[in-house]
Structures are given as C-alpha cells and as structure tokens.
Design an enzyme around this catalytic site. Structure first.
Site, PDB file in Angstrom:
ATOM      1  CD  GLU A 233      -3.175  -1.418   0.528  1.00 33.59           C
ATOM      2  OE1 GLU A 233      -3.506   0.617   0.163  1.00 33.59           O
ATOM      3  OE2 GLU A 233      -3.934  -2.050   0.383  1.00 33.59           O
ATOM      4  CB  CYS A 267      -1.273   7.719   1.801  1.00 30.13           C
ATOM      5  SG  CYS A 267      -2.855   6.477   2.484  1.00 30.13           S
TER       6      CYS A 267
HETATM    7  P1  NAD Z   1       8.428   4.736   4.942  1.00 28.91           P
HETATM    8  O1  NAD Z   1       8.195   4.055   3.944  1.00 28.91           O
HETATM    9  O2  NAD Z   1       9.279   5.847   5.093  1.00 28.91           O
HETATM   10  O3  NAD Z   1       8.491   3.936   6.362  1.00 28.91           O
HETATM   11  C1  NAD Z   1       7.237   3.106   5.851  1.00 28.91           C
HETATM   12  C2  NAD Z   1       7.794   1.168   7.332  1.00 28.91           C
HETATM   13  O4  NAD Z   1       8.585   1.626   6.890  1.00 28.91           O
HETATM   14  C3  NAD Z   1       7.956   2.250   8.360  1.00 28.91           C
HETATM   15  O5  NAD Z   1       7.789   1.108   9.751  1.00 28.91           O
HETATM   16  C4  NAD Z   1       9.507   2.551   8.865  1.00 28.91           C
HETATM   17  O6  NAD Z   1      10.436   1.763   9.572  1.00 28.91           O
HETATM   18  C5  NAD Z   1       9.747   1.298   7.721  1.00 28.91           C
HETATM   19  N1  NAD Z   1      11.303   1.283   6.803  1.00 28.91           N
HETATM   20  C6  NAD Z   1      11.400   2.600   6.482  1.00 28.91           C
HETATM   21  N2  NAD Z   1      12.849   2.729   5.430  1.00 28.91           N
HETATM   22  C7  NAD Z   1      12.603   1.150   5.064  1.00 28.91           C
HETATM   23  C8  NAD Z   1      14.135   0.461   4.615  1.00 28.91           C
HETATM   24  N3  NAD Z   1      15.069   0.883   4.476  1.00 28.91           N
HETATM   25  N4  NAD Z   1      14.000  -0.727   4.839  1.00 28.91           N
HETATM   26  C9  NAD Z   1      12.913  -1.763   5.564  1.00 28.91           C
HETATM   27  N5  NAD Z   1      11.848  -0.795   6.477  1.00 28.91           N
HETATM   28  C10 NAD Z   1      12.090   0.986   6.306  1.00 28.91           C
HETATM   29  O7  NAD Z   1       6.989   6.053   5.317  1.00 28.91           O
HETATM   30  P2  NAD Z   1       6.498   7.065   5.825  1.00 28.91           P
HETATM   31  O8  NAD Z   1       7.011   8.263   5.809  1.00 28.91           O
HETATM   32  O9  NAD Z   1       5.528   6.148   7.248  1.00 28.91           O
HETATM   33  O10 NAD Z   1       4.940   6.902   5.334  1.00 28.91           O
HETATM   34  C11 NAD Z   1       4.462   7.659   4.256  1.00 28.91           C
HETATM   35  C12 NAD Z   1       4.211   6.955   2.480  1.00 28.91           C
HETATM   36  O11 NAD Z   1       3.409   6.594   2.745  1.00 28.91           O
HETATM   37  C13 NAD Z   1       3.976   7.898   1.841  1.00 28.91           C
HETATM   38  O12 NAD Z   1       4.321   7.629   0.505  1.00 28.91           O
HETATM   39  C14 NAD Z   1       2.144   7.806   2.060  1.00 28.91           C
HETATM   40  O13 NAD Z   1       1.589   7.942   0.350  1.00 28.91           O
HETATM   41  C15 NAD Z   1       2.466   6.094   1.747  1.00 28.91           C
HETATM   42  N6  NAD Z   1       0.976   5.966   2.836  1.00 28.91           N
HETATM   43  C16 NAD Z   1       0.525   4.932   1.977  1.00 28.91           C
HETATM   44  C17 NAD Z   1      -0.765   4.966   1.862  1.00 28.91           C
HETATM   45  C18 NAD Z   1      -1.318   3.713   1.508  1.00 28.91           C
HETATM   46  O14 NAD Z   1      -2.687   3.105   2.490  1.00 28.91           O
HETATM   47  N7  NAD Z   1      -1.476   3.321   0.541  1.00 28.91           N
HETATM   48  C19 NAD Z   1      -0.694   4.552   3.382  1.00 28.91           C
HETATM   49  C20 NAD Z   1      -0.183   5.371   4.391  1.00 28.91           C
HETATM   50  C21 NAD Z   1       1.228   5.955   3.560  1.00 28.91           C
END
Ligand code: NAD
Length: 489
Positions: A233, A267
């Site tokens: 997602e 998002c």
């Molecule tokens: P992110 O991708 O930075 O982090 C998400 C999760 O991944 C966190 O738990 C983090 O600890 C982990 N993570 C981060 N870097 C990592 C890596 N290199 N390797 C493994 N795990 C890692 O996202 P965010 O900043 O927490 O959230 C914002 C993003 O999420 C935006 O792009 C938003 O659009 C998206 N989002 C999507 C939905 C949806 O339902 N489609 C909902 C909410 C947010």
C-alpha cells in the site's frame, strides 16, 4: 493468553531497538514460535477469530483516551480527528469482518467448465500463515490495526512493526497487543530501519507493507528472496480535476478537508488540482471560504486545536523546502504560511502559477500545500496525469457524466471519488489499494481478508473423462484429443 499489561511487562521493544546478534536471535525466536502457532491456527473457526476481533475492538473503545493522548504526543493530532480517522476505520473494519466472516470463510463452489465435466470444485480460503505488517507514521493506529483486523479474520499469526516516527502510538499498540494476545500469535516489534530489515530477511508467508514507493521496492526485493507474497500500500501524487460544471462550494469544502486534514499527511490526500480556467477564480474564492469555515481565520489558525502538525523536524523542513522552491521559481502563494518551527506549524497554503519544474509538482507533497493548475482542454491534464506514475487516488469534480466517464476511462488510479475526496477509504465493500507505483494488491473488508488468505483450488474427481486423455496416444485416444481441440476451437 498473555496476562501481562503494559505497565508490568518488560518492554520487548527496548530489547530490539539497537539491533545486535541477541536481538536478531530474539526476532528469530518469536518468528519460529509463530510458525508453530500458525499451523494450529489453520483450523481456527470463525467464532474463535470473531472473539479475537471483539476483544481488540472493545479494548480500542475502552482505551480511546489513551489513543487520543498518544496521537497528540506524536503529532498534536486533534481528538476528534483521532476518533474519525484512527479509531473509527479500525472498529468499522472489525465490525464488518465480524458480521461477514462466516460467509467469507465458506468454500466458494465453482461450476465445472466443459472439459471438467464430472468433477466438483471449490476455492478454499486458507490462512497464509506467519504475516509481517509494516506500517507508516501518518495514520499510525489505523494503518497498523486495520490490516491486523484482516490478518486475524483470515486466521494468521502476525508480527507488526509500527513506524518509529510515532513512538507514543507504537508503544501503546504494543501494550494493547500484549494485553490481548499471546506472543506466538500476535506481537509488536518496535524499531527503525535495522529492525525492519532484520524482519524482512525472514521467510514470512506474507508481507503487508504500507509506506512510500521507495521503501516498497526494498520490501519487494527482500520478499523476492523467499518468494513471499506481498501487499504493498504505497503513495504518490493524487491529482484532482475540477470541471467547469462542478458545484464549487461542495468541491472546495471536500478538497480543503481532504488536503488539510492530518496537516496534509495523508496517502490519498488530493495532491495537486487541475481546475478549468473558466472557474479558476471562483474555485479559489470558494476554497478561501471553506478554509475559514473549517479552520477559522488565518491569523488565529495556529491556536486552532483542530489543526494538526507536521510529524517531525525533518518533514517540516521537507515541506518548507517544497514551498520555498516553488515560490523561488515564480509560484504565487495565495495564503500565508506562517512558519513556526518550534511546533512544526505550517498554515494551509494554496499556490498558483507553479512552473512545471518545481519540486512540488514532482514529489509527493505530504503536507498542507495545494498547487492549483488550470486547463482549457481536458486532454492536457489527462496527458499530464498519464505521463506520471499511476496515482493512488484520482478525484473528479463535475456534474457532467460524460466528462466523468471520459476521465475515468482514459486514466488509471488505485481508486477514485467523484464529487468527493478520500471517502472511498472508508467504504468497506470496495477494494482499497494502488496500482503499480502506488501499490500492489488491496485491503479492506473482503479484499483485506483475501489479501491475508491463500485461495486454494480443490478439485474432486467424480466421473470425469480425464482417462480418455491418457497415453498411449494412439487410435481412439489420439482421435479424441484432436476432436476435443477442434470442438473447443
Ligand atoms: P516509509 O516508507 O518511510 O516507512 C514505512 C515503514 O517502513 C516504517 O515502519 C519504517 O520504519 C519502514 N522503513 C523505512 N525505511 C526502510 C528501509 N530502508 N527498509 C525497511 N523498512 C523501512 O513511509 P512513511 O514516511 O512512514 O509514510 C509515508 C508514505 O506512506 C507516503 O508515501 C504515503 O503516501 C504512504 N502511505 C500509503 C498509504 C496507503 O494506504 N497506500 C497509507 C499511508 C501512507
């Protein structure tokens, strides 16, 4: 069931914050324990799963003040917004699953196709097994416990890794899960990238990841090592098209809410707006009015408890950077952004005359900035949208059914609302998910249950003609196979 509460249990998270060999062994130990439990859960009944959902739902209701407090600590999220966007979607999801689970779990009988005459067939929904849920910070409770509901409904064990950027919510969720579930069934493991990557190295049966497209690619790569299935997602830039026939008051109200709720950190927030040139000025005036109606006058907005904050300094600087870059390149800022670095406050900003090369038109904004672009011929925004990665959401405002149909059929997006923003997230009967860059697979309701289930086809022999296809391929058999091919060609 674990009887430890949040106050008397040692924090498992503390053990896994700085990932040494001991911590990796601890993760492995929990994973192995869940593997055994997952086998036992294969035969869990609807009633058993419903009872777990009920306990989760009830605890969320009873401890909602704690949820308010955690969300406020993490990013000053207003209590009503917490109720509407963190608690309601999860209890709603649980309610829907509890009422539908018996039906969802029933094997789906399939009528035989012509060649399969003489057999019976069904699709059974078996639990995937040990699942990993990795969640983001922007709706920390909703996007962790929402998928958890689907995973429980489908009969899985779960390791949940919430975002490290909303630590109060992560800690609270850990305490809830400890109170409700055995560690070998559901557990929360807190931590940042190291922890996430240690988890991703394990051969989970399914990974449900919510976050950015960039990290989504890392998750998918890690999953490929074990051929683990994934639901991704993700995010991206969700465009809006406002046709000249749109009801501008309704358009402005829903867009202003969609854009500025959670301080734009959603998002599916409307990212940028294409408005027909004929109604651009009226649309801007309607948005100004809607802003005052929803959040009060600009000079008092910083004191308005209904207006959320940016999650941390890094994101505050990122959003300010997008705004500064656009203005430096010639964009016109229609509303003032009073910077207040101390509490990460950025007022709602509308921008016009944004040049194509501004970063705000390239990166996901994820903050309270709304670029407004205008068009005369609909072909132009359609071409621009199609030139970008497929968005998570696309919003259409129009009273003209033909225009609506033209936009839907000539674009691709995870989901779409017509004359509304973001509401499709809450519709439990619809799939919620992205497409390509904005995601893979779906969540919510029956789609969430299916994301956490393997659809296993089971064929039973009765009196099929399969024996007629067996070698040696001579005489009648040879003739019969050719006859079958010709018959169906
Ligand atoms: P992110 O991708 O930075 O982090 C998400 C999760 O991944 C966190 O738990 C983090 O600890 C982990 N993570 C981060 N870097 C990592 C890596 N290199 N390797 C493994 N795990 C890692 O996202 P965010 O900043 O927490 O959230 C914002 C993003 O999420 C935006 O792009 C938003 O659009 C998206 N989002 C999507 C939905 C949806 O339902 N489609 C909902 C909410 C947010």
């Amino acid at each position: 069931m674990t009887t430890a509460t949040s106050s008397d249990a040692p924090s498992r998270s503390a053990a896994i914050q700085e990932l040494g060999d001991t911590d990796k062994r601890e993760i492995q130990r929990v994973f192995e324990a869940q593997r055994l439990r997952a086998l036992a859960l294969r035969t869990s009944t609807a009633a058993e799963r419903i009872e777990k959902l009920q306990r989760l739902r009830q605890l969320m209701f009873e401890r909602r003040k704690d949820i308010h407090a955690a969300c406020f600590t993490d990013f000053a999220k207003p209590a009503s917004e917490v109720e509407a966007t963190e608690i309601l979607p999860v209890v709603g999801e649980a309610h829907h699953a509890m009422r539908s689970l018996k039906r969802w779990m029933k094997p789906d009988r399939k009528r035989p196709t012509l060649l399969m005459f003489g057999t019976t067939a069904e699709v059974r929904y078996e639990p995937r097994g040990v699942c990993l849920i990795i969640s983001p910070w922007n709706y920390p409770i909703n996007l962790s416990f929402g998928p958890l509901v689907s995973a429980i409904a489908a009969g899985n064990t779960v390791i949940l890794k919430p975002s490290e950027l909303t630590p109060a919510c992560a800690k609270l969720m850990e305490s809830f899960v400890r109170e409700l579930f055995d560690e070998d069934e559901i557990t929360v493991i807190q931590g940042a990238v190291d922890t996430s990557q240690a988890l991703l190295a394990l051969p989970f049966d399914h990974i449900f990841f919510t976050g950015s497209p960039a990290v989504g690619k890392i998750v998918m790569q890690a999953a490929a090592a074990h051929l683990t299935s994934v639901t991704l997602e993700l995010g991206g830039k969700s465009p809006v098209i406002v046709d000249k026939s749109a009801n501008l008051k309704q358009t402005a109200t829903t867009l202003v809410w969609g854009k500025f709720a959670n301080n734009g950190q959603t998002c599916i927030a409307p990212d940028y707006v294409y408005v027909h040139a004929d109604v651009k000025e009226d649309f801007i005036a309607a948005c100004r009015e809607a802003l005052v109606k929803l959040y009060g006058h600009a000079d008092a907005m910083q004191d308005n408890a209904d207006y959320c904050r940016i999650v941390n300094d890094k994101h505050y600087q990122r959003v300010r950077g997008l705004l500064d870059d656009a203005v430096e390149r010639g964009a016109k800022q229609l509303t003032a952004a009073t910077p207040a670095n101390d509490d990460r406050y950025i007022a709602p900003v509308m921008l016009t005359d944004v040049p194509d090369d501004a970063r705000i038109l390239e990166e996901e904004i994820f903050g309270p900035l709304m670029p407004i672009l205008s068009y005369i011929d609909l072909a132009a925004p359609l071409a621009a949208i199609n030139a970008r990665p497929k968005p998570l959401a696309l919003y259409i405002y129009s009273k003209d059914k033909e225009v609506v149909e033209q936009i839907i059929s000539q674009t691709s997006a995870g989901g779409t609302c017509v004359n509304q923003a973001m509401l499709h997230f809450l519709h439990g009967q619809m799939p919620f998910g992205g497409v390509n860059n904005s995601g893979i697979g779906n969540s919510h309701g029956h789609y969430g249950f299916k994301a956490f289930s393997h659809e296993r086809g089971v064929l039973r022999e009765k009196f099929s003609l399969a024996f007629l296809f067996l070698p040696p391929y001579k005489g009648f058999t040879k003739w019969f196979i050719r006859f079958a091919v010709r018959w169906l060609s």
